[in-house]
Design a protein around this motif. Structure first.
Motif, PDB file in Angstrom:
ATOM      1  N   ALA A  31       0.964  -1.345  -0.003  1.00 47.14           N
ATOM      2  CA  ALA A  31      -0.101   0.077   0.001  1.00 47.14           C
ATOM      3  C   ALA A  31       0.767   1.228  -0.042  1.00 47.14           C
ATOM      4  N   LEU A  32       1.909   1.184   0.776  1.00 47.80           N
ATOM      5  CA  LEU A  32       2.799   2.342   0.973  1.00 47.80           C
ATOM      6  C   LEU A  32       3.347   2.680  -0.553  1.00 47.80           C
ATOM      7  N   LEU A  33       3.962   1.439  -1.141  1.00 45.60           N
ATOM      8  CA  LEU A  33       4.546   1.632  -2.466  1.00 45.60           C
ATOM      9  C   LEU A  33       3.544   2.228  -3.527  1.00 45.60           C
ATOM     10  N   ARG A  59       7.203  20.116   2.889  1.00 49.12           N
ATOM     11  CA  ARG A  59       6.414  19.204   3.662  1.00 49.12           C
ATOM     12  C   ARG A  59       5.089  19.124   3.145  1.00 49.12           C
ATOM     13  N   CYS A  60       4.282  17.853   3.618  1.00 49.11           N
ATOM     14  CA  CYS A  60       2.939  17.804   3.299  1.00 49.11           C
ATOM     15  C   CYS A  60       1.999  18.627   3.901  1.00 49.11           C
ATOM     16  N   ALA A  61       1.161  19.116   3.140  1.00 48.42           N
ATOM     17  CA  ALA A  61       0.273  20.302   3.644  1.00 48.42           C
ATOM     18  C   ALA A  61      -0.636  19.909   4.664  1.00 48.42           C
ATOM     19  N   VAL A  62      -0.677  18.649   4.691  1.00 46.12           N
ATOM     20  CA  VAL A  62      -1.894  17.910   5.639  1.00 46.12           C
ATOM     21  C   VAL A  62      -1.264  17.428   7.015  1.00 46.12           C
ATOM     22  N   CYS A  63      -0.202  16.639   6.765  1.00 48.63           N
ATOM     23  CA  CYS A  63       0.106  16.121   8.090  1.00 48.63           C
ATOM     24  C   CYS A  63       1.486  16.605   8.530  1.00 48.63           C
ATOM     25  N   GLY A  64       2.349  17.553   7.630  1.00 50.41           N
ATOM     26  CA  GLY A  64       3.493  18.151   8.213  1.00 50.41           C
ATOM     27  C   GLY A  64       4.639  17.230   7.969  1.00 50.41           C
ATOM     28  N   LEU A  65       4.619  16.055   7.124  1.00 48.09           N
ATOM     29  CA  LEU A  65       5.763  15.262   7.047  1.00 48.09           C
ATOM     30  C   LEU A  65       6.799  16.161   6.351  1.00 48.09           C
ATOM     31  N   ARG A  66       8.025  15.869   6.769  1.00 48.19           N
ATOM     32  CA  ARG A  66       8.903  16.617   5.785  1.00 48.19           C
ATOM     33  C   ARG A  66       9.547  15.538   4.899  1.00 48.19           C
ATOM     34  N   PHE A  67       9.469  15.899   3.429  1.00 48.02           N
ATOM     35  CA  PHE A  67       9.599  15.029   2.495  1.00 48.02           C
ATOM     36  C   PHE A  67      11.361  14.638   2.284  1.00 48.02           C
ATOM     37  N   GLU A  68      12.167  15.537   2.111  1.00 45.92           N
ATOM     38  CA  GLU A  68      13.521  15.270   2.082  1.00 45.92           C
ATOM     39  C   GLU A  68      14.109  15.469   3.456  1.00 45.92           C
ATOM     40  N   ARG A  69      14.462  14.295   3.891  1.00 43.92           N
ATOM     41  CA  ARG A  69      14.813  14.380   5.493  1.00 43.92           C
ATOM     42  C   ARG A  69      16.187  14.508   5.458  1.00 43.92           C
ATOM     43  N   GLU A  70      16.952  14.609   4.617  1.00 41.31           N
ATOM     44  CA  GLU A  70      18.541  15.011   4.632  1.00 41.31           C
ATOM     45  C   GLU A  70      18.979  15.234   3.255  1.00 41.31           C
ATOM     46  N   GLN A  71      19.974  15.966   3.188  1.00 41.83           N
ATOM     47  CA  GLN A  71      20.672  16.165   1.888  1.00 41.83           C
ATOM     48  C   GLN A  71      21.302  14.817   1.309  1.00 41.83           C
ATOM     49  N   TYR A  73      18.821  12.725   0.188  1.00 36.57           N
ATOM     50  CA  TYR A  73      17.956  11.685   0.690  1.00 36.57           C
ATOM     51  C   TYR A  73      17.261  10.909  -0.682  1.00 36.57           C
ATOM     52  N   PHE A  74      17.176  11.697  -1.904  1.00 35.50           N
ATOM     53  CA  PHE A  74      16.440  10.917  -2.924  1.00 35.50           C
ATOM     54  C   PHE A  74      17.266  10.231  -3.808  1.00 35.50           C
ATOM     55  N   LEU A  75      18.621  10.070  -3.506  1.00 35.88           N
ATOM     56  CA  LEU A  75      19.514   9.252  -4.258  1.00 35.88           C
ATOM     57  C   LEU A  75      18.798   7.777  -4.345  1.00 35.88           C
ATOM     58  N   GLY A  76      18.238   7.270  -3.350  1.00 30.53           N
ATOM     59  CA  GLY A  76      17.390   6.098  -3.580  1.00 30.53           C
ATOM     60  C   GLY A  76      16.327   6.037  -4.274  1.00 30.53           C
ATOM     61  N   ALA A  77      16.106   7.084  -4.809  1.00 32.77           N
ATOM     62  CA  ALA A  77      14.742   7.365  -5.930  1.00 32.77           C
ATOM     63  C   ALA A  77      15.341   7.197  -7.044  1.00 32.77           C
ATOM     64  N   MET A  78      16.633   7.428  -7.193  1.00 35.75           N
ATOM     65  CA  MET A  78      17.484   7.261  -8.598  1.00 35.75           C
ATOM     66  C   MET A  78      17.744   5.840  -8.873  1.00 35.75           C
ATOM     67  N   TYR A  79      17.981   5.086  -7.695  1.00 37.34           N
ATOM     68  CA  TYR A  79      17.903   3.771  -8.109  1.00 37.34           C
ATOM     69  C   TYR A  79      16.814   3.081  -8.569  1.00 37.34           C
ATOM     70  N   SER A 126       8.946   7.678  -9.079  1.00 39.32           N
ATOM     71  CA  SER A 126      10.216   7.157  -8.407  1.00 39.32           C
ATOM     72  C   SER A 126      10.502   7.755  -6.936  1.00 39.32           C
ATOM     73  N   ARG A 127      10.259   9.149  -7.035  1.00 38.74           N
ATOM     74  CA  ARG A 127      10.285   9.866  -5.683  1.00 38.74           C
ATOM     75  C   ARG A 127       9.489   9.518  -4.670  1.00 38.74           C
ATOM     76  N   GLY A 128       8.076   9.325  -5.191  1.00 37.02           N
ATOM     77  CA  GLY A 128       6.918   8.979  -4.204  1.00 37.02           C
ATOM     78  C   GLY A 128       7.222   7.511  -3.902  1.00 37.02           C
ATOM     79  N   MET A 129       7.746   6.782  -4.712  1.00 38.98           N
ATOM     80  CA  MET A 129       8.074   5.134  -4.304  1.00 38.98           C
ATOM     81  C   MET A 129       9.027   5.186  -3.205  1.00 38.98           C
ATOM     82  N   TRP A 130      10.193   6.083  -3.282  1.00 35.50           N
ATOM     83  CA  TRP A 130      11.161   5.902  -2.689  1.00 35.50           C
ATOM     84  C   TRP A 130      10.672   6.349  -1.146  1.00 35.50           C
ATOM     85  N   LEU A 131       9.894   7.532  -1.117  1.00 33.41           N
ATOM     86  CA  LEU A 131       9.370   7.741   0.259  1.00 33.41           C
ATOM     87  C   LEU A 131       8.475   6.617   0.947  1.00 33.41           C
TER      88      LEU A 131
END
Ligand SMILES: [Zn+2]
Length: 153
Positions: A31-33, A59-71, A73-79, A126-131
């Motif tokens: 479900a998360l993927l 951040r998410c406008a609804v729950c405030g979740l920070r998307f890019e947790r660290e510099q 972070y989205f390298l995994g999305a490239m994989y 891919s970024r969404g799937m990485w998240l």
């Protein structure tokens, strides 16, 4: 510290009421993927990841979740993007070879074009799937960094 808005402006429910919050194990992971592939926030399910084609909200406008947790972070999305592109190109080239037997030149033109265009179109997903993938294994990291292990003075 930014206050987290738990209530959805649309439904009035909190993100803790989102359907996937009740799932566990493999169904939760899938479900998360899927939620990430559909460009939805892994925590609340809101469609709040991107403000333009390439630019994400902080951040998410609804729950405030920070998307890019660290510099970086989205390298995994490239994989993920690379892996999906290669698998589709390989399966596609084998299937094409099996059924239509195009020339080597036709293969090269088709698959070089595919491998150039597809990653651009798949970038957001891919970024969404990485998240979502990261949220499967470490939902605690999705909380505010100040709430984890920072000694109080
Ligand atoms: Zn959210």
């Amino acid at each position: 510290m930014q206050e987290i808005n738990e209530h959805s402006p649309l439904t009035g429910e909190t993100w803790r009421d989102a359907p996937m919050q009740e799932k566990r194990g493999i169904p939760r992971a899938l479900a998360l993927l899927w939620q990430g592939a559909c460009l939805r926030c892994p925590r609340c399910g809101a469609r709040s990841l991107f403000r333009t084609w390439f630019a994400m909200h902080e951040r998410c406008a609804v729950c405030g979740l920070r998307f890019e947790r660290e510099q970086g972070y989205f390298l995994g999305a490239m994989y993920i993007n690379y892996g999906v592109t290669v698998v589709l190109a390989l399966l596609g080239s084998f299937a094409l070879e099996y059924w239509t037997r195009p020339s080597l030149t036709q293969h090269l033109v088709l698959w070089i074009g595919f491998c150039t265009v597809f990653p651009v179109l798949f970038f957001r997903h891919s970024r969404g799937m990485w998240l979502g993938f990261d949220f499967i294994f470490d939902p605690e990291m999705a909380e505010e960094p100040q709430q984890r292990g920072t000694p109080r003075r």
